[in-house]
Design an enzyme around this catalytic site. Sequence first.
Site, PDB file in Angstrom:
ATOM      1  N   ASP A  52      82.515   5.695  26.958  1.00 25.98           N
ATOM      2  CA  ASP A  52      82.199   4.679  28.288  1.00 25.98           C
ATOM      3  C   ASP A  52      81.733   3.548  27.938  1.00 25.98           C
ATOM      4  O   ASP A  52      80.491   4.313  27.135  1.00 25.98           O
ATOM      5  CB  ASP A  52      81.280   5.907  29.453  1.00 25.98           C
ATOM      6  CG  ASP A  52      81.784   7.430  29.375  1.00 25.98           C
ATOM      7  OD1 ASP A  52      82.928   7.007  29.534  1.00 25.98           O
ATOM      8  OD2 ASP A  52      80.949   7.628  30.962  1.00 25.98           O
ATOM      9  N   ASP A 362      29.888  40.276  41.595  1.00 19.30           N
ATOM     10  CA  ASP A 362      29.987  38.463  42.139  1.00 19.30           C
ATOM     11  C   ASP A 362      28.488  37.958  41.730  1.00 19.30           C
ATOM     12  O   ASP A 362      27.695  38.536  41.384  1.00 19.30           O
ATOM     13  CB  ASP A 362      30.525  38.654  42.966  1.00 19.30           C
ATOM     14  CG  ASP A 362      31.831  37.814  43.007  1.00 19.30           C
ATOM     15  OD1 ASP A 362      31.391  36.319  43.068  1.00 19.30           O
ATOM     16  OD2 ASP A 362      32.888  37.520  42.859  1.00 19.30           O
ATOM     17  N   ASP A 363      28.809  36.929  42.692  1.00 19.70           N
ATOM     18  CA  ASP A 363      27.791  36.045  42.265  1.00 19.70           C
ATOM     19  C   ASP A 363      26.682  36.045  42.874  1.00 19.70           C
ATOM     20  O   ASP A 363      27.047  36.523  43.648  1.00 19.70           O
ATOM     21  CB  ASP A 363      29.067  34.534  43.390  1.00 19.70           C
ATOM     22  CG  ASP A 363      28.147  33.429  42.556  1.00 19.70           C
ATOM     23  OD1 ASP A 363      26.889  33.592  42.496  1.00 19.70           O
ATOM     24  OD2 ASP A 363      28.615  31.988  43.614  1.00 19.70           O
ATOM     25  N   ASP A 474      34.208  32.841  36.554  1.00 14.55           N
ATOM     26  CA  ASP A 474      34.590  31.446  37.990  1.00 14.55           C
ATOM     27  C   ASP A 474      34.520  29.316  37.408  1.00 14.55           C
ATOM     28  O   ASP A 474      33.847  29.376  36.871  1.00 14.55           O
ATOM     29  CB  ASP A 474      33.906  32.093  39.140  1.00 14.55           C
ATOM     30  CG  ASP A 474      34.391  31.379  40.503  1.00 14.55           C
ATOM     31  OD1 ASP A 474      35.225  30.952  40.233  1.00 14.55           O
ATOM     32  OD2 ASP A 474      33.975  32.130  41.968  1.00 14.55           O
ATOM     33  N   ASP A 536      41.303  33.137  47.501  1.00  9.86           N
ATOM     34  CA  ASP A 536      39.898  33.528  48.531  1.00  9.86           C
ATOM     35  C   ASP A 536      40.049  34.171  49.558  1.00  9.86           C
ATOM     36  O   ASP A 536      40.049  34.511  50.901  1.00  9.86           O
ATOM     37  CB  ASP A 536      39.334  32.059  48.406  1.00  9.86           C
ATOM     38  CG  ASP A 536      37.748  32.353  47.231  1.00  9.86           C
ATOM     39  OD1 ASP A 536      38.256  32.992  46.599  1.00  9.86           O
ATOM     40  OD2 ASP A 536      37.285  31.617  47.013  1.00  9.86           O
TER      41      ASP A 536
HETATM   42  C1  DGJ Z   1      34.910  31.945  44.589  1.00 10.38           C
HETATM   43  C2  DGJ Z   1      35.517  32.833  44.341  1.00 10.38           C
HETATM   44  O1  DGJ Z   1      37.369  33.116  44.479  1.00 10.38           O
HETATM   45  C3  DGJ Z   1      35.298  33.473  44.698  1.00 10.38           C
HETATM   46  O2  DGJ Z   1      35.973  34.999  44.942  1.00 10.38           O
HETATM   47  C4  DGJ Z   1      33.487  34.161  44.180  1.00 10.38           C
HETATM   48  O3  DGJ Z   1      33.276  34.940  42.944  1.00 10.38           O
HETATM   49  C5  DGJ Z   1      32.874  32.366  45.203  1.00 10.38           C
HETATM   50  N1  DGJ Z   1      33.415  31.620  44.514  1.00 10.38           N
HETATM   51  C6  DGJ Z   1      31.723  33.077  44.515  1.00 10.38           C
HETATM   52  O4  DGJ Z   1      30.926  31.697  44.833  1.00 10.38           O
END
Ligand code: DGJ
Length: 727
Positions: A52, A362-363, A474, A536
């Site tokens: 072309d 967890d936290d 995290d 979350d």
């Molecule tokens: C964000 C995470 O997605 C949660 O499940 C939890 O671990 C919080 N952080 C804790 O600060």
Amino acid sequence: MITYLEEAGQFQLDTPNASYVLTLADEGYLLHTYWGKRIAPQDLSDLLRLNDPPFVPSKNERERASFMDCAPFEYPCAGIGDYREAAFCLQNEHGARACDLRYVSHRIYNGKYNPRAIPHTWGNGCESLDIKMIDAPTGVEVTLHYTVFEGIDAIIRSATLENCGDRDVTLVRAFSASVDLDDDRFEMISLYGSWARERQAERLPLRHGKQRLDSGRGESSHQYSPFFALVRPETTEQQGEAYGFTLIWSGDFTLQAELTQFCQTRAQIGAQTDDFLWRLSTESEFDTPEAVLVYSAEGIGAMSRSFHKLFSDHLIRSDYRYIERPVLINNWEATYFDFNLEKLKTIADEAAKLGIELFVLDDGWFGRRDSDNCSLGDWTPDERKLPGGLKPLTDHITGKGMQFGLWFEPEMISPDSDLFRAHPDYAVGIEGRARTQSRAQYVLDYSRRDVRDAVWEQMKKILDSAPISYIKWDMNRQLTEEPYAGYSLEYMRGVYQMLERLVTEYPDILLESCSGGGARFDPGMLYYSPQIWASDDTDAKERLRIQHGASLFMPPAAIGSHVSVCPNHATGRVTPFETRANVAMFGTFGYELDVTQLSEDERAQIPEQIARWHSISRLVRDGCLWRLGNPFRPSGYAAQQNADYDAWIFVSADKSEAVFTYVQITAEANMKSRRILLAGLDPDADYAYTIRGTEDIKSGAYLMQCGVMLPNLWGDMQSVQTTLQKL
Ligand code: DGJ
């Protein structure tokens, strides 16, 4: 799987159902020629339209610019007449941006090239093609790598750049893949979102111009995922063409599709944004992350299954990709920061009685962390909450026959922490400017080895102090200030080095990555963690959408999903306990609640749910997913969508068993039963199954062509789950 037709100068990569073809054209240009349904190797150069006007440059040097602006380049270069988006761009010391890659040599071999120090696909049974090109004026060499794995409809692409010249250059762009598709009849499926609302699928027609999604947040982000698909307007879950793209990378990225003046579509994906700059000094090398390209002629579902298979067999390294994972209980939604040893023990005692196998703390267990305002970086147990440290708790938990898991956020530092007081320079920042806080925290400078070591020493001490079988890693904020050009890439490499150290020194630990919910839910993370917390938002209704979107490219067994309490903490919605479990069984399955606060009736369901999960988890892990519903709002994700129900089935590879789940999202008065056509079964086999207490036997053909009848159920978010056994 890979052939080279010398006469036609044509490379062909074949996967079970697809072919991908490149042509070495005049003057060493490498042109994309075909990507679609499998075709026998043959000369396809007609497709390049080299006859072309304006012809190839050697036949019409006068119009070289027109050639540059319409040829289907395999790795398009900036600054020499291709006005479309480039995949590769260099800048000289005066700021001039140009490059011009020409073929040097190629190699076809068994095995593959692995980009250095970043996640990548691995394993036997693959064949690769490397094509070396050079930008003669700078001496920069680019090797394009292509790999195909036996039995999988995916092509893995990456590029290695080497400055073999005698001057430093600046790399402005180095995408992992670019493909020039020959027409414009496409819709783009992409995933947008936000915190607690990740991976909402959107499907919109391509229009002329550019459609781009990206992340410049230092992580793949809640907002957009490093995945998109180009599908035909008529493509559905089970029919039609779908081209899927993703990146094995967890940091910044760009994905885009450009519809050109000649109604062709340039699709690209790379690990950077437009702000990217990288000094490529002489003799240095740069590897792009791997892009994964999947073609399906059998709909979006087959595209997803190819991604799932590739990632399960050739990306996830943890042994947990094959073995049963323990059902966990996580205390985050149960207690948040408000716990002490006694409270944790009480929850653990009840959980152990119900058959839960892993307790995750967890936290909030370290420093003086009564809220998210402080202590990140101080990884020593809080003696106020945990007198004597972790040991008394872990002894108690293991004494009950459960495993123990622990949360860390190793990339972060709170301004209110001993670590920050001692080493303020550990936090990422730009000299002379204030740092921006997010969730009252800064990001640690993971490009620095000493910073990583400082965190590692603390983590190691904890990991060696107690029997820890699981870690949740995290990351609760995004990068803001970047101290120098290319920093976010160095940051990401630092994170990968830490993760590598963790999985190497503690190979038996089950690692779940997480980022404020699902902000780092990407294939890069799968290389280290076989499961990733998806959001979350644990509300079962919202999870249908989040999990559906996630499963477009990520294996369901990687989708972290838990049963939580109602009213749900994210939405306030109340859904049946049974449905929450059925929805969580789309992913990793676990609990995130205070079992001592459940009703007797709910508690009583847990042992049965765990037993059921163990009987089907193999199907979720190793089986094939067929999505049978589409839970999106009518506005978002066109074709087949509904907000009324969702359904899916996991079928074993040999089709001998399956598990089918149906969720009636909204109830309607005086409505007939709903007919759902199953998929993926053996049409000639008979299957036994039970729906709401009624046993039945039907052939696979019947179930797929006539379907199963789901009664109109009483109430919103009612669900049905049944296994199907081949007789
Ligand atoms: C964000 C995470 O997605 C949660 O499940 C939890 O671990 C919080 N952080 C804790 O600060």
